[in-house]
Write a protein that holds these residues in place. Structure first.
Motif, PDB file in Angstrom:
ATOM      1  N   ASP A   1      16.809  40.107  40.116  1.00 50.44           N
ATOM      2  CA  ASP A   1      17.807  39.146  40.567  1.00 50.44           C
ATOM      3  C   ASP A   1      18.903  39.058  39.513  1.00 50.44           C
ATOM      4  OD1 ASP A   1      16.702  37.598  38.490  1.00 50.44           O
ATOM      5  OD2 ASP A   1      15.317  36.609  39.872  1.00 50.44           O
ATOM      6  N   VAL A   2      19.851  38.141  39.727  1.00 52.10           N
ATOM      7  CA  VAL A   2      21.002  38.030  38.823  1.00 52.10           C
ATOM      8  C   VAL A   2      20.570  37.626  37.421  1.00 52.10           C
ATOM      9  CG1 VAL A   2      23.144  36.771  38.376  1.00 52.10           C
ATOM     10  CG2 VAL A   2      22.616  37.541  40.693  1.00 52.10           C
TER      11      VAL A   2
ATOM     12  N   ASN B   1      31.336  44.165  49.619  1.00 50.12           N
ATOM     13  CA  ASN B   1      32.487  43.806  48.791  1.00 50.12           C
ATOM     14  C   ASN B   1      32.493  42.315  48.453  1.00 50.12           C
ATOM     15  OD1 ASN B   1      33.305  46.443  48.973  1.00 50.12           O
ATOM     16  ND2 ASN B   1      34.816  46.080  50.577  1.00 50.12           N
ATOM     17  N   ARG B   2      32.103  41.490  49.439  1.00 50.46           N
ATOM     18  CA  ARG B   2      32.078  40.047  49.193  1.00 50.46           C
ATOM     19  C   ARG B   2      31.002  39.703  48.166  1.00 50.46           C
ATOM     20  NH1 ARG B   2      31.468  38.634  53.987  1.00 50.46           N
ATOM     21  NH2 ARG B   2      29.256  38.071  54.048  1.00 50.46           N
ATOM     22  N   HIS B   3      29.831  40.342  48.296  1.00 46.51           N
ATOM     23  CA  HIS B   3      28.734  40.091  47.358  1.00 46.51           C
ATOM     24  C   HIS B   3      29.131  40.492  45.939  1.00 46.51           C
ATOM     25  CE1 HIS B   3      24.597  39.838  45.882  1.00 46.51           C
ATOM     26  NE2 HIS B   3      24.775  41.029  45.339  1.00 46.51           N
ATOM     27  N   LEU B   4      29.724  41.661  45.813  1.00 50.96           N
ATOM     28  CA  LEU B   4      30.112  42.130  44.486  1.00 50.96           C
ATOM     29  C   LEU B   4      31.269  41.314  43.917  1.00 50.96           C
ATOM     30  CD1 LEU B   4      29.774  45.984  44.966  1.00 50.96           C
ATOM     31  CD2 LEU B   4      28.194  44.428  43.851  1.00 50.96           C
ATOM     32  N   SER B   5      32.138  40.819  44.797  1.00 55.99           N
ATOM     33  CA  SER B   5      33.227  39.961  44.324  1.00 55.99           C
ATOM     34  C   SER B   5      32.682  38.657  43.758  1.00 55.99           C
ATOM     35  CB  SER B   5      34.201  39.673  45.472  1.00 55.99           C
ATOM     36  OG  SER B   5      34.821  40.856  45.912  1.00 55.99           O
ATOM     37  N   GLU B   6      31.656  38.114  44.435  1.00 53.67           N
ATOM     38  CA  GLU B   6      31.028  36.892  43.918  1.00 53.67           C
ATOM     39  C   GLU B   6      30.399  37.138  42.558  1.00 53.67           C
ATOM     40  OE1 GLU B   6      28.335  35.895  46.993  1.00 53.67           O
ATOM     41  OE2 GLU B   6      29.872  35.045  48.333  1.00 53.67           O
ATOM     42  N   LEU B   7      29.775  38.307  42.395  1.00 54.07           N
ATOM     43  CA  LEU B   7      29.203  38.643  41.100  1.00 54.07           C
ATOM     44  C   LEU B   7      30.290  38.813  40.047  1.00 54.07           C
ATOM     45  CD1 LEU B   7      26.331  41.148  41.976  1.00 54.07           C
ATOM     46  CD2 LEU B   7      26.128  38.793  41.216  1.00 54.07           C
TER      47      LEU B   7
ATOM     48  N   GLU C   1      33.088  37.176  39.924  1.00 58.79           N
ATOM     49  CA  GLU C   1      33.476  35.821  39.515  1.00 58.79           C
ATOM     50  C   GLU C   1      32.438  35.236  38.561  1.00 58.79           C
ATOM     51  OE1 GLU C   1      34.058  33.521  42.991  1.00 58.79           O
ATOM     52  OE2 GLU C   1      35.699  34.753  43.772  1.00 58.79           O
ATOM     53  N   LEU C   2      31.164  35.487  38.865  1.00 59.37           N
ATOM     54  CA  LEU C   2      30.106  35.011  37.974  1.00 59.37           C
ATOM     55  C   LEU C   2      30.225  35.662  36.604  1.00 59.37           C
ATOM     56  CD1 LEU C   2      27.452  33.448  37.513  1.00 59.37           C
ATOM     57  CD2 LEU C   2      26.233  35.434  38.423  1.00 59.37           C
ATOM     58  N   CYS C   3      30.549  36.949  36.606  1.00 53.55           N
ATOM     59  CA  CYS C   3      30.709  37.654  35.332  1.00 53.55           C
ATOM     60  C   CYS C   3      31.839  37.048  34.515  1.00 53.55           C
ATOM     61  CB  CYS C   3      30.996  39.133  35.584  1.00 53.55           C
ATOM     62  SG  CYS C   3      29.636  40.004  36.347  1.00 53.55           S
ATOM     63  N   ALA C   4      32.947  36.709  35.191  1.00 49.15           N
ATOM     64  CA  ALA C   4      34.083  36.130  34.482  1.00 49.15           C
ATOM     65  C   ALA C   4      33.712  34.787  33.876  1.00 49.15           C
ATOM     66  CB  ALA C   4      35.258  35.979  35.443  1.00 49.15           C
ATOM     67  N   THR C   5      32.832  34.072  34.559  1.00 46.05           N
ATOM     68  CA  THR C   5      32.412  32.754  34.068  1.00 46.05           C
ATOM     69  C   THR C   5      31.449  32.870  32.892  1.00 46.05           C
ATOM     70  OG1 THR C   5      32.655  31.861  36.302  1.00 46.05           O
ATOM     71  CG2 THR C   5      31.353  30.574  34.733  1.00 46.05           C
ATOM     72  N   THR C   6      30.505  33.815  33.013  1.00 42.98           N
ATOM     73  CA  THR C   6      29.462  33.934  31.986  1.00 42.98           C
ATOM     74  C   THR C   6      29.834  34.892  30.863  1.00 42.98           C
ATOM     75  OG1 THR C   6      28.359  35.728  33.212  1.00 42.98           O
ATOM     76  CG2 THR C   6      27.696  33.466  33.718  1.00 42.98           C
ATOM     77  N   GLY C   7      30.890  35.674  31.081  1.00 44.40           N
ATOM     78  CA  GLY C   7      31.263  36.662  30.076  1.00 44.40           C
ATOM     79  C   GLY C   7      30.380  37.889  30.079  1.00 44.40           C
ATOM     80  N   SER C   8      29.661  38.108  31.176  1.00 42.49           N
ATOM     81  CA  SER C   8      28.771  39.267  31.289  1.00 42.49           C
ATOM     82  C   SER C   8      29.288  40.172  32.385  1.00 42.49           C
ATOM     83  CB  SER C   8      27.348  38.807  31.620  1.00 42.49           C
ATOM     84  OG  SER C   8      26.539  39.912  31.941  1.00 42.49           O
ATOM     85  N   SER C   9      29.044  41.478  32.236  1.00 43.95           N
ATOM     86  CA  SER C   9      29.488  42.436  33.253  1.00 43.95           C
ATOM     87  C   SER C   9      28.387  42.744  34.255  1.00 43.95           C
ATOM     88  CB  SER C   9      29.923  43.745  32.589  1.00 43.95           C
ATOM     89  OG  SER C   9      28.808  44.443  32.100  1.00 43.95           O
ATOM     90  N   LEU C  10      27.164  42.361  33.968  1.00 48.89           N
ATOM     91  CA  LEU C  10      26.003  42.649  34.803  1.00 48.89           C
ATOM     92  C   LEU C  10      25.783  44.137  35.009  1.00 48.89           C
ATOM     93  CD1 LEU C  10      25.952  39.942  37.613  1.00 48.89           C
ATOM     94  CD2 LEU C  10      24.468  40.179  35.657  1.00 48.89           C
ATOM     95  N   GLY C  11      26.587  44.975  34.328  1.00 48.81           N
ATOM     96  CA  GLY C  11      26.340  46.399  34.375  1.00 48.81           C
ATOM     97  C   GLY C  11      26.699  47.096  35.656  1.00 48.81           C
ATOM     98  N   TYR C  12      27.395  46.442  36.600  1.00 47.24           N
ATOM     99  CA  TYR C  12      27.736  47.086  37.854  1.00 47.24           C
ATOM    100  C   TYR C  12      29.020  47.914  37.744  1.00 47.24           C
ATOM    101  CZ  TYR C  12      24.418  43.972  40.122  1.00 47.24           C
ATOM    102  OH  TYR C  12      23.282  43.314  40.504  1.00 47.24           O
TER     103      TYR C  12
END
Length: 325
Positions: free
Chosen positions: A227-228, A277-283, A285-296
């Motif tokens: 999961d995330v 695309n919507r799912h990855l866009s949400e991620l 935004e999450l990355c921008a908030t947390t400062g993480s790229s999640l590696g995608y």
């Protein structure tokens, strides 16, 4: 309680040798019989022996059968009491028989595993190869794709049965802990270019990523995330790219369901791509908030967004690139 109250200690002492002999014949005979049946049905020898030892003791039904036999005059009360003792003692020995089977299995497994351990001399000619950590279903698919493209690889797993499957296909699959520096060294991690980590548990994936990042930073690590939150932890441990294990299978299943609903192929593809695309866009935004790229592949996307706004075409290309990773 009923079985215990039916046992006569005096009878046990006075007929100890006879009871011991019958008890031994019961346990050995049933063990051999069950082992033979297991082998006939394709069970491995050690597994068949373990099952035989666990089924060797007598069962509770024997007490019912002996009691009925006495009532019908088929057994004398003295012989019935003797058989009661044999069955009762054999049942009491069940934990020790099970432990003995486990001990034998561990000894045989250790002996078998030695031949599956990686040997440094077998991998010293590998260069820029791929390390597959986990030879389950996902790892086997990756190995097949690499084999078809003649890309050198080596695989590790802690389950000897999976390693045996790989060896049967003449693939370089070895038994070993993916989080061990020594094991990773033996499969040439210092010369490898990348590692695909597909272990069964999040903790095992994390250990493997951490070990590679700490001891072999030259290896790019590609790992699946549950999961995330798991993905964020994997990236903090040093993962190069994190892939969600549920996204693409879920989308493929959804596409199959939509096709059954008689939707046009083009509409199904558009629906699936829109959700992706919507799912990855949400991620993102999450990355921008947390400062993480999640590696995608979002590191590239986010760096581009700082220099220029993303158009819809750019976003599509970036997402495609991320999925390719």
């Amino acid at each position: 309680m009923t079985v215990g109250m039916s046992i006569d200690p005096k009878l046990l002492l006075s007929n100890f040798s006879t009871i011991s002999l019958v008890l031994g014949l019961l346990i050995i005979g049933k063990t051999l019989l069950v082992t033979l049946i297991g082998r006939v049905f394709g069970v491995s020898t050690i597994a068949a022996v373990r099952v035989g030892l666990m089924l060797a003791p007598g069962g509770e039904f024997a007490f019912v059968a002996f009691g009925d036999a006495v009532n019908q005059g088929l057994l004398s009360p003295q012989l019935s009491s003797l058989l009661f003792l044999v069955v009762g003692i054999s049942m009491a020995l069940t934990p020790w028989l099970a432990a003995g089977g486990q001990f034998l299995a561990s000894k045989f497994e250790q002996h078998d595993v030695r031949s599956l351990l990686p040997v440094e001399s077998e991998t010293d000619d590998l260069q820029d190869h791929i390390i597959i950590l986990g030879f389950g279903r996902v790892g086997q698919i990756i190995a097949q794709l690499l084999s078809e493209r003649l890309i050198p690889f080596v695989a590790l797993d802690v389950r000897s049965d999976r390693v045996a499957v790989g060896r049967a296909l003449d693939l370089p699959v070895y038994f070993g802990d993916a989080g061990s520096r020594e094991v990773l060294h033996k499969v040439g991690a210092e010369r490898a270019c990348a590692a695909a980590i597909t272990l069964d548990t999040p903790g095992a994936n994390y250990r493997a990523v951490w070990a590679l990042s700490k001891y072999f930073p030259n290896v790019k690590t590609f790992v699946r995330a549950h999961d995330v939150d798991h993905g964020v932890n994997l990236e903090k441990a040093g993962a190069t790219a994190v892939v969600p294990e549920t996204l693409e299978p879920s989308l493929q299943l959804a596409a199959a369901v939509l096709s059954q609903a008689k939707l046009p192929t083009s509409e199904i593809a558009a629906t699936i791509n829109e959700f992706r695309n919507r799912h990855l866009s949400e991620l993102t935004e999450l990355c921008a908030t947390t400062g993480s790229s999640l590696g995608y592949g979002f590191s590239r996307v986010m760096s581009m967004s700082k220099s220029k706004p993303l158009t819809s075409d750019d976003e599509s290309e970036s997402v495609d690139g991320a999925l390719a990773i």
